[in-house]
Scaffold this active site. Structure first.
Site, PDB file in Angstrom:
ATOM      1  N   GLY A 295      -4.534  -5.425   6.619  1.00 48.79           N
ATOM      2  CA  GLY A 295      -5.676  -4.544   6.784  1.00 48.79           C
ATOM      3  C   GLY A 295      -6.696  -5.026   7.784  1.00 48.79           C
TER       4      GLY A 295
ATOM      5  N   GLY B  76      -9.798  -3.980   2.202  1.00 50.07           N
ATOM      6  CA  GLY B  76      -8.991  -3.906   3.416  1.00 50.07           C
ATOM      7  C   GLY B  76      -9.198  -2.603   4.152  1.00 50.07           C
TER       8      GLY B  76
ATOM      9  N   THR C  84       0.871  -1.166   0.000  1.00 48.54           N
ATOM     10  CA  THR C  84       0.000   0.000   0.000  1.00 48.54           C
ATOM     11  C   THR C  84       0.905   1.211   0.000  1.00 48.54           C
ATOM     12  OG1 THR C  84      -1.621  -1.191   1.357  1.00 48.54           O
ATOM     13  CG2 THR C  84      -1.752   1.213   1.408  1.00 48.54           C
TER      14      THR C  84
HETATM   15  N1  GLY Z   1      -3.366  -2.546   4.118  1.00 53.72           N
HETATM   16  C1  GLY Z   1      -3.802  -2.901   2.840  1.00 53.72           C
HETATM   17  C2  GLY Z   1      -4.782  -4.014   2.815  1.00 53.72           C
HETATM   18  O1  GLY Z   1      -4.868  -4.779   3.767  1.00 53.72           O
HETATM   19  O2  GLY Z   1      -5.477  -4.127   1.843  1.00 53.72           O
END
Ligand code: GLY
Length: 361
Positions: free
Chosen positions: A264, A240, A210
């Site tokens: 996430g 997420g 990310t």
């Molecule tokens: N932090 C990004 C996700 O879990 O999609």
């Protein structure tokens, strides 16, 4: 902890109780990135944001709006076909479709815009901004987000690159011997497949990457953006933390702005970025605020046996990034070895993040 401020002493006592000697970083690591010598703008972004920081920095030097600058910054990574964790060229869902999540938040107005599971748009952060600016809503997902993007002139593009198509096909074919998908004899020798297996093959939890960026301007305005292709090979429709206000990002003028990368689901159920800003409000420094939110995730991990290691610590990682209203920045992760990026008038620099637990300990 809910009705009083969490002091450094509280954290130390909690660390002693938990037997987690590394709950707070060693003194050398505990220092926040220095506040700008003169009150000026500053941005903090994730470790993959060096090029994004350079672009956003130039925009801020030119006096552009901070949210425009941050979005222009993350667009660089969204459009990079070689970054398999964000935007165009992101690893697809289990059906080979790239579904993107993004959000923006403006601490000046407390408005936000977000898209989840958006297909066919290389720069979902731009669509998130349009949700904020051109609707009275905050969050559009799936087919609705796609229709909204089309209405605003975004073409429906193929977001798989030749590289990610090969990686997905290999993953699909290796998934099980019980279906119709068969691996080609030389497929594992393909340089793109080899690269993927070397970089991510050993991860216990399927990875997700990310980019987050938060900006604090010279007049203390605070904005944030987070954008991702999410969990690799996810179940279709999985969204997420990244586009969820309060989890993947949060910005509030007068207090601070924060965002996250990493697993996430752990952040969604603890509302991490909002927690970071609440800890700032209670008087913690940016780095302490990030650590306090991570500590909360770590504590809650005890409730899910498959998520904790033999010592009860999370088997996954989460990073937080933060800037407060004074322009102090900080970053921290559950596990050691992570970095974040800070940019101001002096330049762009990569900084070690603080951590709860040392890898290998
Ligand atoms: N932090 C990004 C996700 O879990 O999609």
């Amino acid at each position: 902890m809910s009705d009083r401020s969490l002091s450094r002493r509280d954290l130390l006592e909690a660390a002693a109780l938990a037997g987690a000697a590394s709950l707070l970083p060693a003194p050398a690591e505990a220092k926040d990135a220095p506040a700008p010598a003169a009150p000026g703008w500053v941005l903090v972004t994730s470790a993959n944001g060096v090029e994004a920081a350079k672009t956003a920095r130039q925009a801020l030097i030119q006096g552009k709006d901070p949210l425009d600058a941050a979005i222009a910054g993350v667009n660089v990574v969204e459009l990079d076909p070689d970054d398999v964790t964000v935007g165009y060229g992101g690893i697809p869902n289990e059906e080979g479709v790239v579904e993107l999540d993004a959000a923006v938040m403006d601490g000046r107005t407390m408005r936000a815009g977000a898209v989840g599971a958006l297909t066919g748009v290389k720069t979902p952060s731009k669509v998130a901004r349009l949700v904020m600016d051109r609707t009275d809503r905050v969050f559009l997902v799936g087919a609705g987000a796609r229709k909204f993007a089309t209405a605003h002139g975004f073409a429906d593009e193929d977001l798989l690159t030749p590289k990610t198509r090969k990686i997905w096909l290999y993953w699909r074919e290796k998934l099980t011997d019980l279906d119709d998908w068969i691996e080609a004899a030389d497929e594992a020798k393909d340089p793109d497949v080899k690269w993927f297996l070397q970089k991510y093959g050993a991860e216990i939890f399927r990875p997700q990457g990310t980019i987050h960026m938060s900006v604090r301007t010279a007049s203390s305005d605070l904005v944030s953006v987070t954008t991702t292709s999410g969990l690799f090979f996810k179940i279709p429709g999985r969204v997420g933390d990244s586009p969820v206000v309060g989890a993947g990002l949060y910005a509030e003028n007068g207090v601070g702005a924060a965002g996250s990368t990493g697993r996430g689901e752990a952040n969604l159920v603890t509302c991490g970025s909002h927690s970071v800003v609440e800890f700032l409000r209670q008087g913690l420094s940016p780095e302490e605020a990030c650590l306090a939110a991570l500590k909360r995730i770590s504590e809650k991990t005890h409730l899910v046996p498959r998520h904790r290691d033999a010592k009860g610590r999370p088997r996954f990682n989460v990073n937080f990034y933060c800037v407060d209203a004074r322009g102090r920045t900080g970053g921290a992760a559950i596990w050691s070895g992570n970095k974040h990026v800070v940019a101001d008038l002096d330049g762009v620099r990569t900084v070690d993040s603080a951590y709860l637990y040392k890898r290998g300990s």
